[in-house]
Design a protein around this motif. Structure first.
Motif, PDB file in Angstrom:
ATOM      1  N   GLY A   1      75.480  65.193  88.796  1.00 23.83           N
ATOM      2  CA  GLY A   1      75.859  64.441  87.620  1.00 23.83           C
ATOM      3  C   GLY A   1      77.307  63.988  87.772  1.00 23.83           C
ATOM      4  O   GLY A   1      77.872  64.023  88.875  1.00 23.83           O
ATOM      5  N   PRO A   2      77.967  63.545  86.684  1.00 23.61           N
ATOM      6  CA  PRO A   2      79.331  63.026  86.807  1.00 23.61           C
ATOM      7  C   PRO A   2      80.310  64.007  87.444  1.00 23.61           C
ATOM      8  O   PRO A   2      81.111  63.613  88.299  1.00 23.61           O
ATOM      9  CB  PRO A   2      79.717  62.722  85.358  1.00 23.61           C
ATOM     10  N   ALA A   3      80.270  65.284  87.052  1.00 20.86           N
ATOM     11  CA  ALA A   3      81.200  66.262  87.613  1.00 20.86           C
ATOM     12  C   ALA A   3      80.946  66.459  89.099  1.00 20.86           C
ATOM     13  O   ALA A   3      81.875  66.425  89.919  1.00 20.86           O
ATOM     14  CB  ALA A   3      81.101  67.591  86.869  1.00 20.86           C
ATOM     15  N   GLY A   4      79.685  66.681  89.484  1.00 17.59           N
ATOM     16  CA  GLY A   4      79.354  66.898  90.883  1.00 17.59           C
ATOM     17  C   GLY A   4      79.562  65.663  91.732  1.00 17.59           C
ATOM     18  O   GLY A   4      80.008  65.744  92.886  1.00 17.59           O
TER      19      GLY A   4
ATOM     20  N   PHE B   1      67.575  65.953  84.425  1.00 23.59           N
ATOM     21  CA  PHE B   1      67.718  66.342  85.821  1.00 23.59           C
ATOM     22  C   PHE B   1      67.514  65.167  86.755  1.00 23.59           C
ATOM     23  O   PHE B   1      66.554  64.404  86.614  1.00 23.59           O
ATOM     24  CB  PHE B   1      66.709  67.442  86.180  1.00 23.59           C
ATOM     25  N   GLY B   2      68.386  65.067  87.748  1.00 26.92           N
ATOM     26  CA  GLY B   2      68.263  64.033  88.767  1.00 26.92           C
ATOM     27  C   GLY B   2      69.592  63.348  89.020  1.00 26.92           C
ATOM     28  O   GLY B   2      70.614  63.647  88.398  1.00 26.92           O
ATOM     29  N   GLU B   3      69.582  62.432  89.965  1.00 28.49           N
ATOM     30  CA  GLU B   3      70.800  61.740  90.381  1.00 28.49           C
ATOM     31  C   GLU B   3      71.494  61.073  89.198  1.00 28.49           C
ATOM     32  O   GLU B   3      70.914  60.283  88.479  1.00 28.49           O
ATOM     33  CB  GLU B   3      70.445  60.689  91.434  1.00 28.49           C
ATOM     34  N   GLY B   4      72.756  61.392  89.020  1.00 27.98           N
ATOM     35  CA  GLY B   4      73.534  60.826  87.924  1.00 27.98           C
ATOM     36  C   GLY B   4      73.612  61.710  86.708  1.00 27.98           C
ATOM     37  O   GLY B   4      74.420  61.471  85.814  1.00 27.98           O
ATOM     38  N   GLY B   5      72.759  62.737  86.635  1.00 33.17           N
ATOM     39  CA  GLY B   5      72.769  63.639  85.497  1.00 33.17           C
ATOM     40  C   GLY B   5      72.263  62.996  84.225  1.00 33.17           C
ATOM     41  O   GLY B   5      71.713  61.888  84.218  1.00 33.17           O
ATOM     42  N   ALA B   6      72.463  63.705  83.097  1.00 30.34           N
ATOM     43  CA  ALA B   6      71.974  63.213  81.807  1.00 30.34           C
ATOM     44  C   ALA B   6      72.646  61.911  81.408  1.00 30.34           C
ATOM     45  O   ALA B   6      72.067  61.095  80.691  1.00 30.34           O
ATOM     46  CB  ALA B   6      72.209  64.280  80.734  1.00 30.34           C
ATOM     47  N   GLY B   7      73.877  61.673  81.874  1.00 30.08           N
ATOM     48  CA  GLY B   7      74.598  60.460  81.507  1.00 30.08           C
ATOM     49  C   GLY B   7      73.963  59.185  82.006  1.00 30.08           C
ATOM     50  O   GLY B   7      74.224  58.102  81.468  1.00 30.08           O
TER      51      GLY B   7
ATOM     52  N   ALA C   1      83.581  64.008  84.761  1.00 31.42           N
ATOM     53  CA  ALA C   1      84.054  63.495  86.048  1.00 31.42           C
ATOM     54  C   ALA C   1      85.450  64.021  86.360  1.00 31.42           C
ATOM     55  O   ALA C   1      85.741  64.442  87.491  1.00 31.42           O
ATOM     56  CB  ALA C   1      84.049  61.969  86.034  1.00 31.42           C
ATOM     57  N   ILE C   2      86.319  64.021  85.361  1.00 33.73           N
ATOM     58  CA  ILE C   2      87.688  64.504  85.563  1.00 33.73           C
ATOM     59  C   ILE C   2      87.692  65.987  85.904  1.00 33.73           C
ATOM     60  O   ILE C   2      88.415  66.435  86.806  1.00 33.73           O
ATOM     61  CB  ILE C   2      88.541  64.224  84.317  1.00 33.73           C
ATOM     62  N   ASP C   3      86.869  66.765  85.203  1.00 32.66           N
ATOM     63  CA  ASP C   3      86.833  68.194  85.508  1.00 32.66           C
ATOM     64  C   ASP C   3      86.296  68.434  86.913  1.00 32.66           C
ATOM     65  O   ASP C   3      86.771  69.338  87.618  1.00 32.66           O
ATOM     66  CB  ASP C   3      85.975  68.939  84.479  1.00 32.66           C
TER      67      ASP C   3
END
Length: 523
Positions: free
Chosen positions: A103-106, A153-159, A508-510
């Motif tokens: 997701g964004p963080a990963g 679940f999946g590429e990109g996450g819930a966002g 994403a920042i975290d």
């Protein structure tokens, strides 16, 4: 470059006029302005119907910037030197780092590590964006849920299946860099300067794939269908991960697992990884006609202006009720990830062209409110409510009610002027039979009060669709000042799932912060 804030212009202005305004504020000739870069653009509708467009710009000038700043009065908050984030340079790590979750963080943790030459291995339990999109569309159309590939679940996450909003309350120099990477991956350039940037789920599908390809081009690896089912640690140090049937040795891993990885929470808890319940929010999705919101915010429904949004909050005696993840011209979507449990979320496309506007309408909940004890008490409460929603129709049709009926405590028989957008469909009922009194009581008090902040918010035909349970994680994986788990060194909990973010940008920042900490890792 020099940053200038609070340049106010009428909606029909010519953007080229910004150069003249910048020169006037800097007390230089317009010919001395070499370039004007938009940093922020917002709509000021406080004096309806006299709507203004307010800009922040970075200006490149001919001449000595320090002298120009001094002459213009650089001590003013409106004029300051501009600054930009630069990702860390190559580090010398002995072993390959692992990122769990894409997701964004990963994703942005992985990109930082790849740019630093570390060839990260990224493990995602779900599927790639295109395959996932097909599964999600099938669920919306038929109610046939794939628990391994869905909105969560999946590429990109819930966002990925949201409005793609990138605004955040966090003030961090990394924000501009994240936006630049997304534009390079296919997002529209206006996200670089819009005060409330959004990408749209249709564009996000392309963006996340392009970021993945960039990570791979830098030597990274992304594996799908790769769920971490266990971790190995000795003497408080990470030694490896169990991924499906494979053991992967590693001594540093960023865990960006997302707020819906309940089985992973349970696994970590069973292994003694320090976790704690944290405050979070639950409630409903509320839908209005977008035209109603435009008229309330702008004083008119003006096609020249973008579809209006809102952000509302009401502090009650014991709870706070607020709106979150507002989607202009959007849709309420089915966001379940587990069988027999109904979940809602909001989504919009890049053009925000839908007839309705929707937002999460949430009630703050603290661990003392949870009916269950322990680190996973909030998770158990989420599941209880989601199951109650499923039982209303024994399907993934979501319980719904008109606002007028909700406030009068009576079941709804059907829609009025606002037609619900949730697919695969809604079942009309009384939401008091689905949600706990802690939530319904707060909503009953707050909705009429919020109408005084946004005219039409309590419109009789506005639709409440339930439940909105996944706005944030009810769990925090405890970490130290170096972003590592207090239980296992080398394990970096990151993003929303770890309890340290609330939205695409903050996640994403975290993720970036955890990657930076990992690059400084020492035995």
């Amino acid at each position: 470059m020099i940053r200038i804030r609070e340049i106010s212009m009428p909606p029909e202005h010519n953007v080229a006029q910004l150069s003249f305004e910048a020169a006037k504020l800097l007390k230089i000739a317009n010919s001395k302005v070499r370039r004007v870069k938009l940093v922020r653009r917002s709509v000021d509708a406080r004096k309806k119907p006299d709507v203004r467009i307010v800009y922040t710009v970075d200006v490149a000038v001919d001449g000595n910037e320090q002298k120009i700043l001094k002459r213009s009065g650089c001590k003013r908050a409106a004029i300051t030197p501009a600054s930009y984030y630069k990702p860390p340079k190559t580090a010398n790590l002995r072993t390959r780092p692992v990122v769990v979750g894409f997701g964004p963080a990963g994703m942005f943790a992985g990109l930082i590590l790849a740019l630093a030459g570390q060839r990260p291995l990224i493990l995602e339990r779900g599927e790639d964006a295109l395959t996932r999109h097909e599964k999600v569309e099938k669920f919306f159309a038929t109610g046939s849920l794939d628990t391994k590939s869905n909105v969560q679940f999946g590429e990109g996450g819930a966002g990925t299946f949201s409005d793609g909003k990138l605004n955040t309350g966090v003030n961090n120099p990394r924000i501009g860099w994240v936006l630049e990477q997304m534009v390079a991956a296919g997002a529209a350039e206006d996200i670089l300067f819009d005060a409330k940037p959004h990408v749209g789920t249709d564009v996000l599908l392309t963006v996340v794939q392009n970021i993945r390809q960039r990570i791979i081009s830098l030597g990274g690896e992304v594996r799908f269908h790769a769920q971490v089912t266990g971790i190995c640690h000795e003497n408080g140090k990470l030694k490896g991960l169990q991924v499906n049937e494979e053991f992967i040795p590693c001594d540093r891993a960023i865990f960006a697992i997302g707020h819906s990885a309940r089985d992973t929470f349970a696994m970590l808890n069973s292994l003694g990884i320090a976790m704690e319940p944290k405050p979070f929010s639950m409630g409903v999705r509320i839908e209005h006609l977008q035209k109603t919101v435009n008229e309330a915010q702008y004083g008119k429904d003006d096609p020249v202006l973008p579809p209006a949004d809102y952000k509302l909050v009401k502090h009650l005696d014991e709870e706070t009720v607020y709106t979150f993840c507002m989607c202009p011209g959007g849709y309420v979507v089915a966001a379940a990830s587990e069988e027999g449990r109904v979940v809602t979320n909001g989504m919009s496309y890049a053009d925000r062209g839908g007839e309705n506007a929707n937002a999460a309408l949430l009630v703050t909940l603290n661990p003392k409110d949870f009916p269950y004890d322990g680190p996973l008490g909030g998770v158990l409460w989420q599941q209880q409510i989601e199951e109650a929603a499923f039982r209303v129709s024994d399907s993934y049709h979501a319980p719904a009610q008109r606002v007028e009926d909700f406030l009068k405590n009576r079941p709804s028989a059907g829609a009025g002027t606002v037609k619900p957008t949730y697919r695969p469909g809604v079942v009309w009922c009384d939401l008091h039979t689905v949600l706990p009194e802690k939530i319904t009581g707060a909503l009953e008090k707050a909705i009429p009060m919020l109408d005084s902040n946004l005219r039409g918010f309590a419109h009789p035909d506005a639709v409440l669709t339930a439940p909105e349970t996944r706005s944030s994680s009810p769990v925090r994986i405890v970490r130290d000042e170096n972003k590592q788990s207090v239980s296992v060194s080398g394990l970096y909990p990151a993003g929303e799932g770890a309890g340290y973010a609330g939205g695409i940008m903050s996640a994403a920042i975290d993720g970036i912060l955890c990657a930076e900490a990992l690059l400084q890792f020492e035995e």
